[in-house]
Design a protein around this motif. Structure first.
Motif: not given
Length: 1089
Positions: A932-955
């Motif tokens: 369960q913790v692994y699933a939450e961690l994977r979801r959290f890491v995926s969300a952070r990766c999406k966020y940073y990817f959007d920020c980088m594209l916006a440059q």
């Protein structure tokens, strides 16, 4: 990627403050330069600490002979250069040196491929910073850790981990793994180190599954998933074991029930055991009674023997008295003989003196007679000379009256002139003779020196040959110590073994003796070797037949070589008892004590032949002289040896001829080195001798030439002198008869007359002395004869006394023989009594032991009417019956043991089953929680990766999103460039090369934001970008780097990078263009931007 045992940091966002991003699209470039030049951190500026790369050096790596040393900045580093200049080699060396495998570099399949062609090894040296709170063992390594890697041509790699000062700390791979774990360095993680091949693969990949795998590997989620899979497999294996143990538990329970039934059904054998105990008690006291009966005859015999002892004592005393009487008479006769002998000795001494006097008087008399005879002869000769001289004077007077004076004057002047010339020639001849003597002496000295040097050279050559043979033997003795005693000795021992197997020897010969002994103290090797000398190489045989066989074998094997000595002596199984005749010093050992000899035959041989029990070993020669030549030398000690091999007796000492041990030395390598140095010295000395001989030959040739020349001059001068002498003689002979001087003849005549007078006086005196000497001689001879007669008389008396003493000696011997006979009979009688007493004591001791044993079995003595044999028969029958019964029912103890063992096995297996079930239940709960913790961690890491990817594209005003499908393990990325008018978002496969590279950079930067590592490496990240995308991507990475001063960034690119902004945190390393002829690249320098 190797598994790490510490928890990854990807689950938590970076705790350090990031750079404020206040920028707009129009002023993008200027804002970037401002951010790089003056970065601001919310929590203050953070200095780079542990784990970054400070420097790297390559040698013979890939196609480069030498690269570096390169010094890296703590923040941003650009390694620029054309293709082949060494950029990828630096990155490959970084991966390999920090534990990565060859496949991870995409540059080879094996490590040996990284060694430059034609070289034996490649070296890589990397310096890691070790400062700050995350430093690894700073008290050991200091502020830097140096990792040195060497790769051999065979593909082997070795590590050296050094401190900042260069001190070697460790060479183990485990220590490097601990350092990498501490710094969280992951060289196999493509986010930390993105190689050129991996970058190209990522750019060209079209599958969403490959992108998902890249994401999982970069965030280490893949490793966590593999760990969970391993845990599940372990759980299944444990469940299988539980099923197997369930079957085993049923078997253990069944066996336990069977053993319990058998234990409960056991019947007691008490009655038979009780009867057996009663019979054993009777048996014990029956044995005591029989032993008491056996002791009675021994007591009676001992009593009768003791009563007969008195008779032997009387006989011994009787013959002892007779011996004393005979010895008294013998003593008296001996004293009388000694008195006569002393008188005879005195007379013989006086007679010897008189004989010497007579001989002396006789010599004087003979000398006097000879003198008188000589005087008579001289007187007659003088009378004859007088008559002849008178006649000559008379003839000369007559000739002188007839000679003329004028001719005599002319001849005299000519004679004077010739004599002067002759004297000059004589002086010249003498001078030449002196020169000849000098040259002859010089030649003789040179010849003598040559002879001396030839002898020394021959001696030196013998020493060189001996040293060479010894060196060969020593080198051979590295593997076989027997070679020291001769190169043919191993073959001889093999022949002896074969002959012994065939039965040709009654006893196997021993030898060489030096091979069969060893030293307790190696320092005394030279002393023992000098003491034993040739016996070290000797062999020992039991009998003369074995000796002949051994001689035959030696003749076959050794042939022309020197044969060892053979000692023939009967072999004994024990070493001689030397306690009475051996030296026993409290401080110094004897040779026997200093040797370890396993074979008693060898020890007995050395005792018999050399007396090693009487020879001391004293290390200090001064102490040895003090001990041996003092007032009280050690008892039974005949000689001693010092450590240097000096032999010391009680009244003299000798120095050893050799300076080192040849056979018994322990350090073979030291002996070989000594012999090599000795041969070198001898060879150098021989060369000097050769040079001196050459110089002496030249001197000899020169002196011989001068000698021949001088001989020729002397011969010519002598010829002139001889010719002149003949002319002078002819002139003198013409008037010799006329001009002879008359006056010397008259003077000679007067002198002869005077001599005749003195000779007559001397003759009379010598004759008178001869008469006196003759009278003295006759008187001394008479006295000598008188003493000689007295000696003859005493000799006859001495013979009679000796005969009497001989008879007395015979009586003494006879009495002693009888006394010895009765002493032996008495001793034999006493030994018989002692034997009987010992036998009786043994019987009584056995009786006491038997009584004690019987008392232990039955404390009260029982009167037994049966014999021990009948009781033993009944006991045997009862034991057979008990044994038969036990075979049917089993042994009580064995049954009880099996019952307890079955019960314990059953309980243990039941407890194990219980523990395993508890473990599985606990494992299920923990695994569910972790998943369960692994699933939450994977979801959290995926969300952070999406966020940073959007920020980088916006440059760059791009839009897009990332879609994670964790169930199907896919990752889809869609990007819409800002300047396009196409409706909707496009997959990356539809983008241009520059746009795709830019989106890849954005993806990599987003992964950087969610992963932790002390340094990042990118190789040719801008390979497919155009100038605009390259500029924007570069600005983005520099902005990220500016916001993360605590991390190090290393970018490898073939671009010029001249457009980089000026900052103290940026360093550009420019590499030389490759030299295609030598395949070598050198760094021209670095630029601090």
């Amino acid at each position: 990627m190797s598994k790490r045992h510490r928890s990854p940091n990807i689950a938590t966002p970076p705790k350090r403050a990031r750079t404020a991003e206040e920028e707009d699209a129009k002023d993008h470039d200027s804002d970037q330069e401002d951010d790089l030049s003056e970065p601001t951190l919310c929590a203050g500026e953070v200095v780079s600490d542990a784990g970054i790369v400070e420097g790297i050096t390559l040698k013979n790596f890939m196609c480069h002979s030498h690269l570096g040393p390169f010094t890296f900045s703590s923040n941003v580093n650009f390694v620029v250069g054309n293709n082949g200049s060494g950029k990828s080699a630096i990155l490959t060396a970084l991966i390999v040196a920090l534990g990565g495998n060859a496949q991870a570099t995409n540059r080879g399949v094996a490590l040996k491929g990284f060694v430059k062609e034609g070289e034996n090894s490649a070296d890589v040296s990397i310096t890691l910073r070790n400062k700050g709170r995350d430093a690894y063992k700073p008290e050991v390594y200091g502020e830097s850790i140096i990792v040195d890697l060497r790769i051999t041509r065979d593909g082997l790699r070795t590590y050296k981990l050094k401190s900042k000062s260069g001190k070697l700390i460790s060479h183990k791979k485990e220590e490097l793994v601990s350092i990498l774990d501490n710094f969280n360095i992951q060289v196999n993680n493509p986010v930390s180190v993105l190689t050129q091949e991996m970058s190209k693969y990522f750019l060209h990949t079209k599958g969403d599954g490959d992108k998902y795998k890249f994401f999982m590997k970069a965030t280490q989620l893949e490793q966590m998933r593999e760990d969970f899979v391993y845990i599940k497999e372990t759980r299944h294996i444990t469940e299988d074991k539980i099923e197997q143990h369930s079957e085993c538990l049923k078997d253990f329970k069944r066996k336990y029930r069977e053993k319990e039934d058998h234990y409960n059904s056991l019947a007691s054998l008490d009655e038979m055991h009780t009867r057996l105990e009663e019979l054993q008690k009777q048996m014990a006291w029956a044995l005591v009674a029989e032993m008491e009966k056996e002791s009675e005859p021994l007591k009676e015999t001992l009593q009768s023997e003791r009563s007969a002892t008195k008779k032997y004592d009387e006989k011994v005393v009787e013959w002892k008295n007779k011996v004393e009487d005979a010895e008294q008479k013998q003593k008296q006769s001996q004293e009388q003989l000694d008195g006569i002998t002393r008188q005879l000795s005195a007379l013989q001494s006086k007679c010897a003196e008189l004989r010497a006097g007579v001989q002396k008087q006789n010599v004087v008399l003979k000398s006097s007679e000879l003198t008188v005879h000589r005087c008579k002869t001289n007187l007659r000769n003088l009378e004859k000379d007088k008559v002849q001289l008178s006649s000559r004077i008379k003839d000369l007077n007559l000739s002188i009256s007839q000679t003329t004076g004028a001719e005599s004057q002319a001849r005299a002047e000519r004679v004077q002139q010739m004599q002067t010339e002759l004297e000059h020639l004589s002086h010249q001849i003498a001078t030449l003779g002196q020169q000849i003597d000098q040259y002859q002496n010089a030649c003789s000295r040179v010849t003598e020196e040559q002879g001396k040097m030839r002898r020394e050279q021959q001696t030196l050559q013998k020493s060189i040959d001996a040293s060479r043979r010894n060196l060969q033997m020593m080198e051979s003795s590295r593997s076989n110590r027997l070679q020291r005693f001769g190169e043919h000795l191993p073959a001889l021992l093999s022949a002896i073994s074969e002959a012994h197997k065939k039965g040709q020897f009654k006893q196997r010969p021993r030898g060489p003796l030096g091979f069969l002994i060893s030293l307790r103290d190696p320092e005394m090797a030279l002393a023992v070797e000098v003491c034993l000398k040739g016996q070290l190489q000797a062999f020992c045989c039991d009998n003369h037949g074995d000796e002949r066989v051994l001689q035959t074998l030696m003749a076959k094997v050794l042939r022309t070589n020197r044969r060892p000595a053979i000692i023939t002596s009967h072999f004994l199984p024990r070493v001689h008892d030397t306690s009475k005749r051996a030296v026993n010093h409290p401080e110094y050992p004897s040779v026997l004590q200093a040797l370890e000899i396993d074979d008693p035959v060898v020890a007995n041989c050395l005792i018999d032949q050399r007396g090693i029990e009487t020879v001391l070993l004293i290390k200090n020669r001064t102490e040895a002289r003090r001990v041996m030549q003092g007032r009280n030398p050690p008892q039974n000690c005949h000689q001693a040896f010092s450590k240097e091999g000096d032999q010391i007796f009680t009244n003299r000492s000798y120095t050893a001829e050799q300076s080192r041990a040849n056979y018994l030395s322990g350090d073979v390598e030291e002996e070989i080195r000594h012999l090599q140095r000795e041969m070198e010295n001898h060879t150098a000395l021989a060369n000097r001798f050769q040079q001196q001989m050459k110089r002496l030959d030249e001197d000899l040739k020169q002196n011989e030439v001068l000698l021949r020349r001088t001989h020729g001059e002397q011969k010519a001068t002598k010829g002139k002198a001889m010719k002149l002498q003949l002319e002078l003689t002819d002139l003198k002979n013409m008037d010799e008869s006329q001009l002879e001087d008359l006056q010397p003849l008259e003077e000679d005549l007067q002198e002869i007359v005077a001599k005749i007078s003195s000779m007559r006086v001397k003759h009379d005196e010598e004759r008178a002395q001869m008469v006196e000497h003759k009278a003295s001689y006759e008187m001394a001879e008479q006295e000598y004869k008188k003493y000689k007669e007295q000696i003859a008389t005493l000799a006859e008396e001495t013979d009679s006394k000796k005969e009497k003493l001989s008879k007395t000696d015979h009586v003494v011997l006879k009495c002693k023989h009888h006394k010895k006979h009765y002493d032996e009979k008495r001793s034999t009688h006493l030994r018989n009594i002692q034997t009987l007493e010992d036998s009786l004591a043994s019987k009584e001791q056995e009786l006491e032991v038997s009584i004690v044993k019987a008392t232990e079995i039955c404390p009260e003595r029982q009167e037994v009417s049966r014999t021990a044999r009948s009781l033993d028969s009944e006991i045997s029958r009862l034991k057979v019956k008990i044994s038969t019964q036990r075979e049917k029912q089993g042994d009580r103890e064995e049954v009880m043991r099996q019952y307890r063992e079955a019960l314990e096995n059953y309980k243990n297996m039941a407890q194990q089953m219980k523990n395993l079930n508890s473990f599985i239940k606990c494992l299920d709960n923990v695994l569910n929680d972790r998943l369960q913790v692994y699933a939450e961690l994977r979801r959290f890491v995926s969300a952070r990766c999406k966020y940073y990817f959007d920020c980088m594209l916006a440059q760059r005003n791009y839009t897009g999103y990332m879609t994670f499908d964790h169930k199907n393990e896919t990752l889809s990325i869609t990007v819409q460039p800002g300047q396009r008018d196409d409706e909707g978002l496009n997959d990356t496969r539809s983008l241009s090369g520059g746009e795709r590279s830019f989106s890849t950079v954005c993806f990599v930067l987003s992964l950087w934001a969610i992963t932790e590592s002390p340094f990042r490496c990118l190789d040719e990240f801008d390979v497919y970008m155009d100038m605009v995308n390259r500029r924007i991507s570069m600005d983005m990475m520099l902005k990220v780097a500016a916001s993360q001063r605590y991390r190090q960034f290393i970018f490898l690119t073939p671009q010029n990078m001249s457009s980089l902004p000026v900052s103290k945190f940026i360093r550009v390393l420019r590499l030389k263009d490759p030299d295609r002829g030598q395949n070598n690249a050198q760094r021209t320098g670095d630029e601090d931007q």
